[in-house]
Design a protein around this motif. Structure first.
Motif, mmCIF file in Angstrom:
data_model
loop_
_atom_site.group_PDB
_atom_site.id
_atom_site.type_symbol
_atom_site.label_atom_id
_atom_site.label_comp_id
_atom_site.label_asym_id
_atom_site.label_seq_id
_atom_site.Cartn_x
_atom_site.Cartn_y
_atom_site.Cartn_z
ATOM 1 N N TYR A 32 0.828 -1.207 0.000
ATOM 2 C CA TYR A 32 0.000 0.000 0.000
ATOM 3 C C TYR A 32 0.864 1.260 0.000
ATOM 4 O O TYR A 32 0.467 2.281 -0.534
ATOM 5 N N GLN A 86 4.117 5.191 -5.216
ATOM 6 C CA GLN A 86 2.659 5.130 -5.135
ATOM 7 C C GLN A 86 2.218 4.832 -3.699
ATOM 8 O O GLN A 86 2.878 4.110 -2.958
ATOM 9 N N PHE A 145 -1.479 3.901 -1.505
ATOM 10 C CA PHE A 145 -2.905 3.555 -1.586
ATOM 11 C C PHE A 145 -3.499 3.539 -0.186
ATOM 12 O O PHE A 145 -2.892 3.023 0.754
ATOM 13 N N GLU A 146 -4.693 4.085 -0.076
ATOM 14 C CA GLU A 146 -5.334 4.206 1.231
ATOM 15 C C GLU A 146 -6.213 3.002 1.566
ATOM 16 O O GLU A 146 -6.424 2.689 2.735
ATOM 17 N N ASN A 147 -6.744 2.334 0.552
ATOM 18 C CA ASN A 147 -7.641 1.209 0.819
ATOM 19 C C ASN A 147 -7.594 0.215 -0.338
ATOM 20 O O ASN A 147 -6.936 0.464 -1.364
ATOM 21 N N GLU A 156 -8.892 1.516 -3.855
ATOM 22 C CA GLU A 156 -7.972 2.439 -4.526
ATOM 23 C C GLU A 156 -6.810 1.683 -5.142
ATOM 24 O O GLU A 156 -6.393 1.961 -6.266
ATOM 25 N N ASN A 215 -8.092 -0.403 -8.292
ATOM 26 C CA ASN A 215 -8.394 0.449 -9.455
ATOM 27 C C ASN A 215 -7.123 0.975 -10.107
ATOM 28 O O ASN A 215 -6.996 0.983 -11.337
ATOM 29 N N ALA A 216 -6.155 1.421 -9.274
ATOM 30 C CA ALA A 216 -4.920 1.978 -9.816
ATOM 31 C C ALA A 216 -4.122 0.909 -10.557
ATOM 32 O O ALA A 216 -3.584 1.156 -11.649
#
Length: 330
Positions: free
Chosen positions: A171, A282, A284-286, A289, A292-293
């Protein structure tokens, strides 16, 4: 019309510098005068400044000072002896070699090692496993099978290939040192990069299947599960509907992939290599996210990108055969 003096003696140039230095001229002015008379290549401006400092500090001699070092004794016998020492222990340092040959200077030993013998220090590279003869034969067997099929089908072979593998995605992905590089002046403070504590529990595994036109499936494993035969079969069941037309149109075959061979797996040597470079920096918070990324990145790559990755397999297998089954360099 002025005539330039060609190939002046070093002491002559230094005498001129001493003359102008005593006259009060600056180093820049002296350099310009030297360039006008002798040509711009007679001495660099930095060297002119050095000589100006020496003369201002009291030096009067414009000739080279005698050197106190040992005379060069690079005979064939000495070179051979140094070579024998290195062959007996490739980890010997120049200092250790110089201790073995007290009649040689350290600079002389270095010259013999690098220029006469042509040695260069190389770091060991990390490999997945120490390959046995059986492993190497398996790799060569797979290579011969693939290349024989490629000679038979040509580039049409790549239309039939579907490959896949899994990779962990964190993450939080700190930028690499290369990505953190910035243009700065030599006098600027050296930037610092603080080490971040890795969030080992905050990661997700993605399984990616792809062909020469793009990604067929990106499947994310639920947190807390591990790769087992049942889990992998479930992933393949998800893949089947997406490739049903291909299965009907072409015969589905399985190429034998040798064990411990990420250097021969397109996902490892190509796809995930580029993906990890994008992933650096990068955050990511969850879960949503991250998913999708990641999917957007895979889907945004052109078909030519994926085709390039598969076509590299030909040269890699060729190289594998050339090195008798050993690991293939990048």
């Amino acid at each position: 019309m002025s005539v330039k003096i060609v190939a002046p003696a070093s002491c002559e140039v230094r005498a001129v510098i001493r003359f102008f230095c005593a006259k009060g001229s600056s180093a820049a002015e002296i350099y310009r005068e030297l360039s006008l008379v002798y040509g711009p290549g007679v001495m660099c401006e930095g060297k002119v400044r050095q000589w100006c400092r020496d003369f201002k500090n009291g030096r009067t001699n414009v000739h080279d000072e005698e050197r106190s070092g040992r005379p060069s004794v690079q005979t064939d016998e000495i070179v051979s002896l140094v070579d024998q020492k290195l062959r007996s222990d490739h980890r010997l340092t120049i200092s250790a070699l110089a201790d073995e040959f007290p009649n040689l200077g350290r600079t002389t030993v270095y010259t013999i090692v690098t220029e006469k013998l042509g040695y260069h220090k190389l770091c060991a590279r990390w490999v997945p496993k120490m390959l046995t003869d059986q492993h190497k034969e398996q790799r060569m067997s797979s290579g011969r099978e693939f290349l024989n099929r490629y000679r038979q089908d040509g580039d049409d072979l790549f239309f039939h290939i579907v490959t896949g593998d899994e990779t962990w995605i964190s993450y939080i992905n700190p930028k690499s040192k290369q990505q953190s590089m910035k243009w700065r002046h030599s006098t600027s403070p050296k930037p610092k990069k603080f080490k971040q504590t890795p969030y080992m529990s905050r990661k997700m595994m993605a399984t990616v299947f792809w062909d020469e036109k793009g990604v067929l499936l990106v499947d994310f494993m639920e947190r807390g599960t591990t790769i087992t035969a049942d889990v992998y079969c479930e992933t393949l069941n998800k893949l089947r509907p997406k490739t049903q037309e291909k299965i009907q149109e072409f015969r589905w075959e399985l190429f034998n992939h040798p064990p411990y061979s990420p250097d021969l797996a397109p996902s490892d040597y190509f796809l995930f290599l580029h993906f990890k470079k994008w992933l650096d920096g990068q955050r990511f918070e969850n879960d949503m996210e991250l998913k999708n990324a990641v999917e957007n990145w895979f889907n945004s790559q052109a078909a030519s990108f994926y085709a390039e990755g598969l076509r590299k397999l030909v040269k890699r297998y060729e190289k594998c055969l050339e090195v008798n089954g050993d690991y293939v360099e990048k």
